[in-house]
Design a protein around this motif. Structure first.
Motif, PDB file in Angstrom:
ATOM      1  N   ARG A  83       8.214  77.722  20.593  1.00 22.71           N
ATOM      2  CA  ARG A  83       9.108  77.705  21.756  1.00 22.71           C
ATOM      3  C   ARG A  83       9.947  76.433  21.773  1.00 22.71           C
TER       4      ARG A  83
ATOM      5  N   GLY B 122       9.557  81.224  30.340  1.00 24.87           N
ATOM      6  CA  GLY B 122      10.510  80.193  30.708  1.00 24.87           C
ATOM      7  C   GLY B 122      10.164  78.870  30.048  1.00 24.87           C
TER       8      GLY B 122
ATOM      9  N   LYS C 266       1.784  89.659  26.658  1.00 23.73           N
ATOM     10  CA  LYS C 266       3.214  89.816  26.931  1.00 23.73           C
ATOM     11  C   LYS C 266       4.064  89.506  25.705  1.00 23.73           C
TER      12      LYS C 266
ATOM     13  N   GLU D 260      12.970  84.061  13.695  1.00 29.35           N
ATOM     14  CA  GLU D 260      14.029  84.344  14.661  1.00 29.35           C
ATOM     15  C   GLU D 260      13.587  85.396  15.672  1.00 29.35           C
ATOM     16  N   LYS D 261      12.959  86.456  15.197  1.00 30.55           N
ATOM     17  CA  LYS D 261      12.514  87.531  16.089  1.00 30.55           C
ATOM     18  C   LYS D 261      11.411  87.044  17.021  1.00 30.55           C
TER      19      LYS D 261
ATOM     20  N   GLN E 156      10.834  83.895  18.032  1.00 33.16           N
ATOM     21  CA  GLN E 156      11.350  82.951  19.021  1.00 33.16           C
ATOM     22  C   GLN E 156      12.202  83.647  20.077  1.00 33.16           C
ATOM     23  N   LYS E 157      12.893  84.686  19.681  1.00 29.54           N
ATOM     24  CA  LYS E 157      13.657  85.460  20.662  1.00 29.54           C
ATOM     25  C   LYS E 157      12.722  86.070  21.696  1.00 29.54           C
ATOM     26  N   GLU E 158      11.573  86.586  21.249  1.00 28.48           N
ATOM     27  CA  GLU E 158      10.600  87.168  22.175  1.00 28.48           C
ATOM     28  C   GLU E 158      10.047  86.098  23.112  1.00 28.48           C
TER      29      GLU E 158
ATOM     30  N   HIS F 100      11.323  83.158  24.010  1.00 30.09           N
ATOM     31  CA  HIS F 100      12.326  82.630  24.941  1.00 30.09           C
ATOM     32  C   HIS F 100      12.739  83.665  25.986  1.00 30.09           C
ATOM     33  N   THR F 101      12.641  84.943  25.645  1.00 26.27           N
ATOM     34  CA  THR F 101      12.986  85.991  26.607  1.00 26.27           C
ATOM     35  C   THR F 101      11.893  86.160  27.654  1.00 26.27           C
ATOM     36  N   VAL F 102      10.645  86.062  27.222  1.00 25.89           N
ATOM     37  CA  VAL F 102       9.508  86.364  28.100  1.00 25.89           C
ATOM     38  C   VAL F 102       9.050  85.132  28.879  1.00 25.89           C
TER      39      VAL F 102
END
Length: 491
Positions: A455, A333, A345, A322-323, A325-327, A329-331
């Motif tokens: 992703r 596109g 990154k 979870e952590k 994939q959050k990174e 999807h945030t960084v």
């Protein structure tokens, strides 16, 4: 009077006692270790089974440098990061040899890179490194091929529509296709039967190398050459691999442009022409065929196994998934083409992938080296020709180097501010002069394949499965995850 059977028994007993005393005398010249017995040497100490922690347990009794006899052959084992570091860095040049056992001599014949030594190894490695750079190693051209193959991998996952699947086949094909693109200049369809047979043959060789039948062949080569068994299949697999490599070479001879080489075979055929009048040249088609086998053997099984572990850990540690994939999807596109530079990154994602390699620690036995000259190693005089095994896996779980060595913990590679940082004891590709030739390719494909999958999909256990079993099984030279199925549910 003794009958014939009594005489033979007495003779056998005498030979065994004589061999035992001889081994005890010879063992005084090496670091301490389990008492060698006739025929089996010190293998009794391993319970005749290969386990990841086997050398560490012996090191507790004899220290981080000890001798294990295989039959009448001594092997010096180095355990823990400091001992491995001493060998790899301080004495790396003196430990560039490879032991030539009867099986290796009969199959590889001193050719290629993996099992070559001396002049042959130096020439072939130097040429291979130069050629990989010419083909784009570390550049956008080779990375583009990996990105394309990563997209094929994602599409194969999509085709499963979130249903339970074993990802091994798709991963193996994608990893092997990266090597195929480098060597042959083209990829294969996943459905190509010849391609599948080649991958299976080389995989069998990888699993066969540490087997009891290979050890028996090395102890009794003449006898084993007449007996049936997996060793005969190993010879057949290698012959099949060489025949397919020969077909590719023949095709390249007919189609290549000497002024515009496109792949490894093109460059190698040019090198054969350039050095045909050099008496010291080791470049010929037989060696090229062995190099092709070496590249597949070194690259396919290890990267495939690492990615299989990575996906299994994602369902075993859903908070990490979870952590991560959050990174991502945030960084990044959804339309961003992932490249190796993106790791800078994505510090957490990069740390997770590094921890996958550290924690899975897939290499069961360290790389076999042979001293090319006498050395003094950790207070012991080691003679030229001695087999030395720097046990890299022991460095990856050394309690003096890792805060929680026996736990899956991506924080091993993150500082207090969440920035990624490298660790000296992280040695999945070995180190020193014989460091993995394809390290950069492997790092790039692991990162691009893994982040593309993470992703695109949420990785879940199939319905009704409550637990992910992360206990390994022994698959030849590597530690494999047990067969499993996952659901790759598209976002």
């Amino acid at each position: 009077m003794l009958g014939l059977s009594g005489f033979l028994a007495a003779t056998l007993a005498f030979l065994l006692v004589w061999q035992y005393l001889k081994l005890r005398w010879l063992s005084r010249q090496y670091p301490p270790g389990p008492t060698p017995l006739p025929i089996i040497g010190g293998l009794w100490r391993l319970d005749f089974r290969m386990k990841q922690e086997m050398f560490t347990k012996i090191a507790k009794d004899y220290g981080n440098i000890f001798t294990l006899w295989v039959g009448h052959k001594p092997m010096v084992i180095l355990n823990g990061y400091q001992a491995v570091k001493e060998a790899m860095y301080t004495h790396g040049e003196q430990l560039t040899g490879r032991p030539i056992t009867p099986f290796v001599a009969a199959t590889m014949k001193g050719r290629g890179i993996l099992f070559a030594s001396g002049h042959t190894w130096k020439q072939q490695r130097r040429f291979s490194m130069m050629t990989l750079r010419n083909l784009g190693l570390g550049k956008k051209s080779m990375e583009y091929q990996i990105q394309q193959e990563g997209q094929h991998l994602v599409e194969s996952f999509v085709s499963e529509k979130g249903k339970p699947m074993d990802p091994t086949f798709f991963i193996t094909c994608s990893v092997s296709n990266v090597i195929s693109a480098v060597l042959f200049g083209h990829r294969f369809s996943y459905d190509d039967k010849t391609f599948q047979s080649l991958v299976q043959a080389i995989g069998f060789m990888f699993r066969f190398m540490p087997s009891p039948f290979r050890i028996a062949y090395d102890i009794f080569p003449r006898l084993m050459s007449y007996l049936p068994g997996p060793h005969q299949k190993a010879f057949g697999c290698l012959e099949f691999g060489h025949s397919k490599a020969k077909e590719e070479i023949t095709n390249h001879k007919e189609t290549r442009d000497p002024l515009d080489p496109q792949d490894f075979i093109d460059y190698y055929l040019d090198q054969i022409e350039k050095t045909k009048d050099d008496p010291n040249s080791t470049f010929d088609e037989d060696t090229l065929r062995q190099l092709i086998i070496d590249f597949f053997a070194a690259g396919t099984e290890t990267s495939t196994t690492t990615l299989r572990w990575a996906l299994l850990y994602m369902v075993a540690y859903p908070d990490v998934q979870e952590k991560l994939q959050k990174e991502i999807h945030t960084v990044l596109g959804p339309s961003h083409v992932i490249c190796y530079e993106d790791r800078k990154k994505l510090p957490y994602s990069n740390a997770v992938l590094h921890e996958v390699q550290r924690y899975s620690n897939i290499l069961l036995v360290g790389s076999f080296r042979e001293c090319v000259e006498d050395i003094n190693l950790l207070g012991y005089h080691i003679k030229k020709g001695t087999v030395v095994i720097p046990e890299v896996s022991s460095a990856m779980c050394d309690p003096e180097q890792w805060e929680t060595p026996f736990q899956f913990n991506p924080n091993h590679f993150l500082d207090k501010d969440g920035h990624f940082f490298a660790r000296e004891a992280y040695l999945p590709f070995s180190a020193g002069p014989r460091v993995c030739l394809g390290e950069r390719i492997a790092r790039t494909e692991l990162f691009i394949f893994f982040t593309n999958i993470m992703r695109s999909f949420k990785i879940q256990l199939p319905e009704g499965v409550k637990h992910a079993n992360t206990d390994p099984i022994y698959g030849g030279l590597v530690l494999l995850p047990r067969p499993y199925k996952i659901c790759a549910v598209p976002y």
